[in-house]
Motif scaffolding. Structure first.
Motif, PDB file in Angstrom:
ATOM      1  N   UNK A  16       6.818  -2.977   3.495  1.00 31.69           N
ATOM      2  CA  UNK A  16       5.885  -1.868   4.460  1.00 31.69           C
ATOM      3  C   UNK A  16       5.299  -1.351   4.081  1.00 31.69           C
ATOM      4  N   UNK A  17       5.135  -1.641   3.079  1.00 30.09           N
ATOM      5  CA  UNK A  17       4.202  -0.115   1.911  1.00 30.09           C
ATOM      6  C   UNK A  17       2.713  -1.131   1.888  1.00 30.09           C
ATOM      7  N   UNK A  18       2.720  -2.933   1.610  1.00 29.55           N
ATOM      8  CA  UNK A  18       2.504  -3.798   0.992  1.00 29.55           C
ATOM      9  C   UNK A  18       1.828  -3.529   2.896  1.00 29.55           C
ATOM     10  N   UNK A  19       2.051  -3.765   3.528  1.00 27.73           N
ATOM     11  CA  UNK A  19       1.543  -4.164   4.917  1.00 27.73           C
ATOM     12  C   UNK A  19       0.863  -3.561   5.354  1.00 27.73           C
ATOM     13  N   UNK A  20       1.031  -2.241   5.304  1.00 30.70           N
ATOM     14  CA  UNK A  20       0.894  -1.198   5.649  1.00 30.70           C
ATOM     15  C   UNK A  20      -0.813  -0.950   5.032  1.00 30.70           C
ATOM     16  N   UNK A  21      -0.395  -0.855   3.439  1.00 29.82           N
ATOM     17  CA  UNK A  21      -2.051  -1.625   2.306  1.00 29.82           C
ATOM     18  C   UNK A  21      -3.051  -2.630   3.446  1.00 29.82           C
ATOM     19  N   UNK A  22      -2.665  -3.998   3.827  1.00 30.01           N
ATOM     20  CA  UNK A  22      -2.752  -4.939   3.740  1.00 30.01           C
ATOM     21  C   UNK A  22      -3.399  -3.955   5.564  1.00 30.01           C
ATOM     22  N   UNK A  23      -2.894  -3.754   6.545  1.00 30.20           N
ATOM     23  CA  UNK A  23      -3.328  -3.638   7.362  1.00 30.20           C
ATOM     24  C   UNK A  23      -5.198  -2.218   7.578  1.00 30.20           C
ATOM     25  N   UNK A  24      -4.532  -1.771   6.711  1.00 29.38           N
ATOM     26  CA  UNK A  24      -5.515  -0.282   6.477  1.00 29.38           C
ATOM     27  C   UNK A  24      -6.682  -0.943   6.220  1.00 29.38           C
ATOM     28  N   UNK A  25      -5.989  -2.258   4.985  1.00 30.30           N
ATOM     29  CA  UNK A  25      -7.580  -2.626   4.214  1.00 30.30           C
ATOM     30  C   UNK A  25      -8.064  -4.000   5.751  1.00 30.30           C
ATOM     31  N   UNK A  26      -7.933  -4.020   6.141  1.00 31.65           N
ATOM     32  CA  UNK A  26      -8.062  -4.876   6.720  1.00 31.65           C
ATOM     33  C   UNK A  26      -9.252  -4.252   7.887  1.00 31.65           C
ATOM     34  N   UNK A  27      -8.349  -2.974   8.186  1.00 27.88           N
ATOM     35  CA  UNK A  27      -9.062  -2.396   9.931  1.00 27.88           C
ATOM     36  C   UNK A  27      -9.912  -1.718   8.366  1.00 27.88           C
ATOM     37  N   UNK A  28     -10.452  -0.869   7.797  1.00 25.14           N
ATOM     38  CA  UNK A  28     -11.774  -0.818   6.401  1.00 25.14           C
ATOM     39  C   UNK A  28     -12.537  -1.657   6.787  1.00 25.14           C
TER      40      UNK A  28
END
Length: 154
Positions: A129-141
């Motif tokens: 879940x943390x990796x998914x959140x980091x992935x979403x944040x990275x994509x958003x960034x």
């Protein structure tokens, strides 16, 4: 990445990957890492569920054995106290009781190990879940709009 990696090794690689990830990291590499982690989580979850089923079956059998032991103990105490064979039966009973106690101990250890596996699963699920959140944040960034959810249940 090799399929022979242990869960721990794969998780460590995922953490390293997440730390090294930047806006220039190809999205396909990110997707591949998430896919590997999700697949491994699926396999681990399935194994843990099977272990839980086995644990539950052992626990049910354990309860039956303990009930049976208590019934036999009550019956034998009433019947064999007045029998010339009491000593022989009592010795056999004690041996059986010791064996059942050993079996109960083994089954209890299995239950504890299963609980430990569940704890590890919960930790792995949180890491994913943390990796998914980091992935979403990275994509958003990176300015990439990502729809939430997927056909696999996210």
């Amino acid at each position: 990445m090799s399929d022979s990696l242990s869960n721990k090794e794969l998780i460590n690689i995922g953490h390293q990957f997440a730390k090294a990830m930047s806006s220039s990291t190809p999205i396909i590499d990110i997707a591949k890492m998430l896919t590997r982690l999700a697949e491994r989580l699926d396999v681990t979850t399935l194994a843990l569920r099977e272990t839980a089923k086995q644990r539950d079956a052992l626990a049910a059998g354990n309860a039956e054995l303990l009930d049976e032991l208590e019934c036999k103990q009550t019956f034998q105490q009433a019947f064999f106290r007045q029998s010339l064979m009491y000593d022989v039966v009592a010795e056999a009973y004690e041996e059986a009781k010791e064996q059942i106690a050993k079996d109960v101990e083994i089954k209890a250890r299995l239950c504890l190990e299963s609980n430990s596996l569940f704890d590890r699963l919960r930790a792995a699920e949180k890491q994913v879940a943390d990796l998914k959140d980091a992935f979403r944040i990275a994509l958003s960034a990176a300015g990439i709009d990502v729809a939430t959810g997927s056909a696999k249940g996210e």
